[in-house]
Design an enzyme around this catalytic site. Structure first.
Site, mmCIF file in Angstrom:
data_model
loop_
_atom_site.group_PDB
_atom_site.id
_atom_site.type_symbol
_atom_site.label_atom_id
_atom_site.label_comp_id
_atom_site.label_asym_id
_atom_site.label_seq_id
_atom_site.Cartn_x
_atom_site.Cartn_y
_atom_site.Cartn_z
ATOM 1 N N GLU A 101 43.042 15.297 -25.480
ATOM 2 C CA GLU A 101 43.654 15.473 -24.164
ATOM 3 C C GLU A 101 43.666 14.150 -23.402
ATOM 4 O O GLU A 101 44.662 13.779 -22.768
ATOM 5 C CB GLU A 101 42.901 16.532 -23.371
ATOM 6 C CG GLU A 101 43.478 16.793 -21.994
ATOM 7 C CD GLU A 101 42.691 17.828 -21.212
ATOM 8 O OE1 GLU A 101 43.047 18.056 -20.039
ATOM 9 O OE2 GLU A 101 41.722 18.394 -21.751
ATOM 10 N N GLY A 139 41.226 20.609 -13.463
ATOM 11 C CA GLY A 139 40.387 21.606 -12.814
ATOM 12 C C GLY A 139 39.072 21.828 -13.533
ATOM 13 O O GLY A 139 38.024 21.994 -12.912
ATOM 14 N N THR A 173 37.509 16.161 -16.552
ATOM 15 C CA THR A 173 38.129 14.896 -16.156
ATOM 16 C C THR A 173 38.085 13.959 -17.347
ATOM 17 O O THR A 173 37.042 13.812 -17.996
ATOM 18 C CB THR A 173 37.400 14.263 -14.959
ATOM 19 O OG1 THR A 173 37.506 15.133 -13.827
ATOM 20 C CG2 THR A 173 37.997 12.910 -14.604
#
Length: 387
Positions: free
Chosen positions: A89, A120, A123
């Site tokens: 990601e 959300g 990080t």
């Protein structure tokens, strides 16, 4: 297109998940002609929320999604809908940012830029490192990306799971307990009842950051304490919630700036009637605390700027996923870096960010699409070879 439901919205049956995927397919149909859909791949990549739930529940969600996409009319394989690792990601957002920036173009002298993506549930922090340093990067944070022209980029890509803005805000409330009657991370006028105790907001950004550091950032997986953490360096784009909070507050400088103590103090001093003030006090305070823990605030040689777009395109890991998929598919490359031409007018990636609650699994209710206008701008306004 991204979907970001909150945990409270996961109270529907699995049939709701199918309906919401079908809504995404209808959205895609606006941009891909019917005769091209069977040749247009559709991908789904679930992120931090689904990584955090029990495997059996996550598998049940993915089975529903895969079944729906098989019936969509688009090109699809089961392996194209999955839960991506944290480092993936992180790296995909970096790929998107640097593609839009032009760093991958042939003969480009544009240096790569790091990305701090605050979601959300987690990080992500990603930046390029030299080959010697890359060999010392922990396997869980190690990612290499090869462009269509054969250039290899070595990345430190770490995901701080549980340290996304929403999860952190909820956890801080729980960690504070019911013994404290005031919460500095909320403005004056805010109140809640916890275990029968009424708690009110005091709107003190400085104390809020102190609480964040002492109650959240003492864990060994926290920013500043993670054992395999590398020191940040160079220029960074701070995106996702860094931008959304400023946009919700209608701040004059939404991009091109770094969050400041003065901003956090001003927002925390707003009354509860001001738009977004109830959550923004914590948000700006948390962002400052996070950047501070990374050693990215007021440090020579480190520049952090809030950015949502580069050259008209959204900094989004969904774009990175599309580019990585095209590379892995070995489609025809052009001469400009990783730009490619497909046998279809547009390769569309439908990336669904599933945030999941601990007890019940469904997709979001209608109307929870976040962060996009009706016309997507994933690929920017310039010619990219993807059209």
């Amino acid at each position: 297109m991204l979907i970001s439901p909150t945990p409270l919205e996961f109270k529907r049956i699995f049939g709701g998940c199918r309906l919401n995927i079908e809504d995404l397919v209808k959205f895609a149909n606006q941009f891909v002609a019917e005769e091209r859909r069977s040749k247009t791949p559709v991908l789904l990549k679930a992120t931090a929320g689904l990584r955090a739930v029990p495997e059996a529940k996550a598998d049940a969600v993915l089975r529903t999604v895969r079944s729906t996409l098989k019936d969509s009319g688009y090109q699809f394989q089961d392996s194209w809908a999955d839960i991506i690792k944290g480092k993936e990601e992180a790296a995909l957002a970096w790929i998107a940012a640097n593609y839009l920036r032009g760093s991958f173009d042939v003969d480009s002298d544009v240096p790569s830029m790091g990305v701090i993506e605050m979601g959300g549930g987690s990080t992500q922090v990603t930046f390029e490192v030299g080959l010697d340093e890359f060999e010392r990067v922990a396997e869980v944070d190690r990612f290499q990306f090869k462009t269509g022209m054969g250039r290899v980029y070595s990345l430190y890509a770490h995901s701080y799971l549980g340290f996304g803005q929403d999860y952190a805000q909820s956890k801080l409330q729980d960690t504070m307990g019911s013994s404290q009657s005031s919460d500095p991370c909320y403005p004056v006028g805010y109140e809640r009842v916890k275990s029968g105790i009424r708690q009110t907001g005091s709107g003190d950004s400085t104390q809020c950051r102190t609480n964040i550091r002492s109650l959240l950032f003492q864990e060994t997986t926290a920013p500043g304490r993670y054992e395999h953490e590398l020191p940040v360096r160079g220029r960074f784009a701070a995106t996702e919630n860094f931008y959304y909070v400023r946009n919700d507050l209608k701040l004059p400088n939404k991009e091109g700036v770094c969050p400041t103590e003065a901003e956090a103090k001003e927002v925390c001093g707003l009354s509860l009637t001001d738009s977004a003030a109830d959550r923004a006090c914590f948000a700006l305070s948390y962002q400052l605390a996070f950047l501070g823990a990374l050693g990215a605030v007021d440090v020579p040689g480190i520049e952090v700027e809030v950015q949502r777009k580069i050259n008209g395109g959204d900094i989004d890991w969904a774009l990175g996923a599309a580019l990585a998929h095209m590379l892995s598919s070995r489609v025809e490359t052009e001469t400009q870096g990783i730009s490619m031409t497909m046998s279809v007018a547009l390769t569309l990636v439908v990336a669904l960010a599933l945030l999941a609650a601990a007890f019940s699994m469904v997709c979001r209710p209608t109307g929870m699409a976040k962060g996009y206008d009706s016309t997507p701008t994933l690929f920017g306004s310039k010619s990219t070879g993807l059209e």
